[in-house]
Scaffold this active site. Structure first.
Site, PDB file in Angstrom:
ATOM      1  N   GLY A   1       0.769  -1.242   0.000  1.00  0.00           N
ATOM      2  CA  GLY A   1       0.000   0.000   0.000  1.00  0.00           C
ATOM      3  C   GLY A   1       0.798   1.288   0.000  1.00  0.00           C
TER       4      GLY A   1
ATOM      5  N   SER B   1       1.940   8.346   1.507  1.00  0.00           N
ATOM      6  CA  SER B   1       1.223   7.155   1.972  1.00  0.00           C
ATOM      7  C   SER B   1       1.590   6.831   3.413  1.00  0.00           C
ATOM      8  CB  SER B   1       1.589   5.943   1.105  1.00  0.00           C
ATOM      9  OG  SER B   1       1.104   6.098  -0.196  1.00  0.00           O
TER      10      SER B   1
ATOM     11  N   TYR C   1     -18.125   8.507   4.756  1.00  0.00           N
ATOM     12  CA  TYR C   1     -17.234   7.328   4.747  1.00  0.00           C
ATOM     13  C   TYR C   1     -17.933   6.091   4.204  1.00  0.00           C
ATOM     14  CZ  TYR C   1     -12.769   8.794   6.417  1.00  0.00           C
ATOM     15  OH  TYR C   1     -11.529   9.354   6.480  1.00  0.00           O
TER      16      TYR C   1
ATOM     17  N   LYS D   1     -14.065  -0.963   7.050  1.00  0.00           N
ATOM     18  CA  LYS D   1     -13.202  -0.896   8.252  1.00  0.00           C
ATOM     19  C   LYS D   1     -13.815  -1.710   9.401  1.00  0.00           C
ATOM     20  CE  LYS D   1      -9.951   1.735   6.573  1.00  0.00           C
ATOM     21  NZ  LYS D   1      -8.800   1.034   5.960  1.00  0.00           N
TER      22      LYS D   1
ATOM     23  N   ILE E   1      -5.451  11.842   7.988  1.00  0.00           N
ATOM     24  CA  ILE E   1      -4.190  12.343   7.409  1.00  0.00           C
ATOM     25  C   ILE E   1      -4.425  12.584   5.919  1.00  0.00           C
ATOM     26  CG2 ILE E   1      -1.782  11.781   6.893  1.00  0.00           C
ATOM     27  CD1 ILE E   1      -1.748   9.873   9.231  1.00  0.00           C
ATOM     28  N   LYS E   2      -3.882  13.671   5.414  1.00  0.00           N
ATOM     29  CA  LYS E   2      -4.059  13.982   3.989  1.00  0.00           C
ATOM     30  C   LYS E   2      -3.205  13.042   3.137  1.00  0.00           C
ATOM     31  CE  LYS E   2      -4.251  17.971   1.054  1.00  0.00           C
ATOM     32  NZ  LYS E   2      -3.313  18.987   0.664  1.00  0.00           N
TER      33      LYS E   2
ATOM     34  N   LEU F   1      -3.483  10.355  -0.724  1.00  0.00           N
ATOM     35  CA  LEU F   1      -4.190  10.154  -1.990  1.00  0.00           C
ATOM     36  C   LEU F   1      -5.589   9.577  -1.767  1.00  0.00           C
ATOM     37  CD1 LEU F   1      -3.418  10.431  -5.001  1.00  0.00           C
ATOM     38  CD2 LEU F   1      -2.805   8.004  -4.958  1.00  0.00           C
TER      39      LEU F   1
HETATM   40  P1  NAD Z   1      -2.791   5.864   0.110  1.00  0.00           P
HETATM   41  O1  NAD Z   1      -3.641   6.196  -1.076  1.00  0.00           O
HETATM   42  O2  NAD Z   1      -1.438   6.421   0.128  1.00  0.00           O
HETATM   43  O3  NAD Z   1      -2.712   4.300   0.331  1.00  0.00           O
HETATM   44  C1  NAD Z   1      -3.744   3.413  -0.048  1.00  0.00           C
HETATM   45  C2  NAD Z   1      -3.075   2.337  -0.852  1.00  0.00           C
HETATM   46  O4  NAD Z   1      -4.000   1.316  -1.246  1.00  0.00           O
HETATM   47  C3  NAD Z   1      -2.442   2.885  -2.140  1.00  0.00           C
HETATM   48  O5  NAD Z   1      -1.086   2.503  -2.170  1.00  0.00           O
HETATM   49  C4  NAD Z   1      -3.225   2.183  -3.224  1.00  0.00           C
HETATM   50  O6  NAD Z   1      -2.455   1.970  -4.400  1.00  0.00           O
HETATM   51  C5  NAD Z   1      -3.557   0.879  -2.495  1.00  0.00           C
HETATM   52  N1  NAD Z   1      -4.581   0.101  -3.189  1.00  0.00           N
HETATM   53  C6  NAD Z   1      -5.838   0.469  -3.534  1.00  0.00           C
HETATM   54  N2  NAD Z   1      -6.433  -0.531  -4.209  1.00  0.00           N
HETATM   55  C7  NAD Z   1      -5.533  -1.551  -4.279  1.00  0.00           C
HETATM   56  C8  NAD Z   1      -5.550  -2.842  -4.864  1.00  0.00           C
HETATM   57  N3  NAD Z   1      -6.624  -3.321  -5.518  1.00  0.00           N
HETATM   58  N4  NAD Z   1      -4.439  -3.610  -4.757  1.00  0.00           N
HETATM   59  C9  NAD Z   1      -3.331  -3.157  -4.103  1.00  0.00           C
HETATM   60  N5  NAD Z   1      -3.264  -1.948  -3.531  1.00  0.00           N
HETATM   61  C10 NAD Z   1      -4.355  -1.151  -3.631  1.00  0.00           C
HETATM   62  O7  NAD Z   1      -3.653   6.372   1.371  1.00  0.00           O
HETATM   63  P2  NAD Z   1      -3.417   6.107   2.934  1.00  0.00           P
HETATM   64  O8  NAD Z   1      -4.261   7.126   3.607  1.00  0.00           O
HETATM   65  O9  NAD Z   1      -1.969   5.999   3.212  1.00  0.00           O
HETATM   66  O10 NAD Z   1      -4.116   4.704   3.160  1.00  0.00           O
HETATM   67  C11 NAD Z   1      -3.464   3.605   3.777  1.00  0.00           C
HETATM   68  C12 NAD Z   1      -4.398   2.923   4.762  1.00  0.00           C
HETATM   69  O11 NAD Z   1      -4.613   3.789   5.867  1.00  0.00           O
HETATM   70  C13 NAD Z   1      -5.776   2.609   4.201  1.00  0.00           C
HETATM   71  O12 NAD Z   1      -6.217   1.367   4.732  1.00  0.00           O
HETATM   72  C14 NAD Z   1      -6.612   3.736   4.762  1.00  0.00           C
HETATM   73  O13 NAD Z   1      -7.994   3.437   4.829  1.00  0.00           O
HETATM   74  C15 NAD Z   1      -5.991   3.842   6.132  1.00  0.00           C
HETATM   75  N6  NAD Z   1      -6.305   5.052   6.890  1.00  0.00           N
HETATM   76  C16 NAD Z   1      -6.109   6.274   6.335  1.00  0.00           C
HETATM   77  C17 NAD Z   1      -6.425   7.399   7.068  1.00  0.00           C
HETATM   78  C18 NAD Z   1      -6.250   8.776   6.473  1.00  0.00           C
HETATM   79  O14 NAD Z   1      -6.864   9.730   6.968  1.00  0.00           O
HETATM   80  N7  NAD Z   1      -5.433   8.944   5.445  1.00  0.00           N
HETATM   81  C19 NAD Z   1      -6.918   7.297   8.387  1.00  0.00           C
HETATM   82  C20 NAD Z   1      -7.072   6.013   8.939  1.00  0.00           C
HETATM   83  C21 NAD Z   1      -6.772   4.898   8.169  1.00  0.00           C
END
Ligand code: NAD
Length: 268
Positions: free
Chosen positions: A13, A19, A155, A162, A191-192, A194
């Site tokens: 991910g 990320s 959401y 989740k 967190i900001k 993609l």
């Molecule tokens: P991000 O977009 O950087 O990471 C999400 C990743 O999922 C990306 O690398 C994307 O390519 C990957 N992905 C999506 N579909 C996919 C697939 N079919 N196969 C393989 N990879 C796939 O965003 P992020 O915020 O770093 O997200 C990472 C995790 O953190 C996620 O589970 C997200 O829900 C969770 N999260 C994010 C926040 C936030 O506010 N940003 C808060 C809590 C939890």
């Protein structure tokens, strides 16, 4: 001596330098782990490769986590290169844009199911492939968000994904505990990134999180990375099946001074 000297960590991910998975990769690398990265699709390679190279990654592998053959190939490459795995990080989420906006009651069934498949069920697929490689115990972790337990408008599909992910965490922990493989979820504050940008009204949510959190600040990728480091290390050796928050306290608040929210002086 690092907390993770010689440990092999596989992280799914990382899409770019913002990320959360990249924050985790940096923290684990800092304490001596050998990092392998997996990214979703070929067009991400140009961003992911320089990041991986900066922390000495040997393995940077494309895999759609919805594709069994591609997942098989990633775990086979880890086995061939290192012979084992110690840490697995699931930092993956996907939902179609219309499933992250509007009224929940209007959520399309197909969009919900694809969000659950990619964002939650994929953890089971990964854990099953990781188990035989975790010959010396191990730590598996994923990223969740408090929309699973409280209502956060927009959401929608991801909130349900989740909730599934948090339940999956418990069930995997129960199965894998006897092999000393621990499974936990990190519930990160907003967190900001993609993916987060795809959620309707995310900018307001960030502002709200900052104003209402007891610590009056947002969390960063590095804050999450340090919690992931704790979960990856022996310091958390008897912790499994848990959801652990890193959110500046945001999730504990049931009420916030309305004046603070709308920019008043708080006296009213
Ligand atoms: P991000 O977009 O950087 O990471 C999400 C990743 O999922 C990306 O690398 C994307 O390519 C990957 N992905 C999506 N579909 C996919 C697939 N079919 N196969 C393989 N990879 C796939 O965003 P992020 O915020 O770093 O997200 C990472 C995790 O953190 C996620 O589970 C997200 O829900 C969770 N999260 C994010 C926040 C936030 O506010 N940003 C808060 C809590 C939890």
């Amino acid at each position: 001596m690092g907390l993770l000297d010689g440990k092999i960590a596989l992280i799914f991910g990382v899409a770019n330098k913002n990320s959360i998975g990249w924050g985790i990769a940096r923290a684990l690398y800092r304490e001596g782990a050998i990092i392998a990265l997996s990214y979703a699709m070929d067009r991400l390679e140009k961003r992911v490769r320089p990041l991986g190279e900066s922390i000495g990654c040997e393995l940077m592998l494309q895999a759609d986590v919805g594709n069994a053959a591609e997942l098989d190939a990633v775990f086979a490459a880890v086995e061939e290169t290192y012979g084992r795995l110690d840490v697995l990080v699931h930092s993956v989420a996907f939902a179609e844009r219309d499933a992250l906006a509007g009224r929940f009651v209007d959520l399309r069934r197909e969009a919900l199911l694809s969000a659950i498949d990619i964002s939650a069920a994929s953890l089971i697929e990964m854990a099953r492939r990781a188990e035989p490689l975790m010959t010396n115990g191990g730590s598996i972790m994923s990223l969740t968000y408090n929309a699973a337990r409280t209502v956060v408008p927009n959401y929608n599909a991801m909130a349900i994904a989740k909730a599934a992910l948090e339940a999956i965490t418990m069930y995997l922990a129960a199965d894998l505990g006897a092999r000393k493989v621990r499974v936990n979820a990190i519930s990160a504050g907003a967190i900001k990134t993609l993916s987060a940008g795809g959620i309707a009204g995310f900018r307001d949510l960030l502002r709200y999180a900052e104003v209402t959190a007891p610590m009056k600040e947002l969390v960063s990728q590095d804050d999450v990375g340090d919690l992931a480091l704790f979960l990856a290390s022996d310091l958390s050796r008897r912790i499994t099946g848990e959801v652990i928050y890193v959110d500046a306290g945001h999730s504990i608040m049931g009420y916030t001074d309305v004046e603070a929210l709308i920019g008043g002086d708080g006296d009213g």
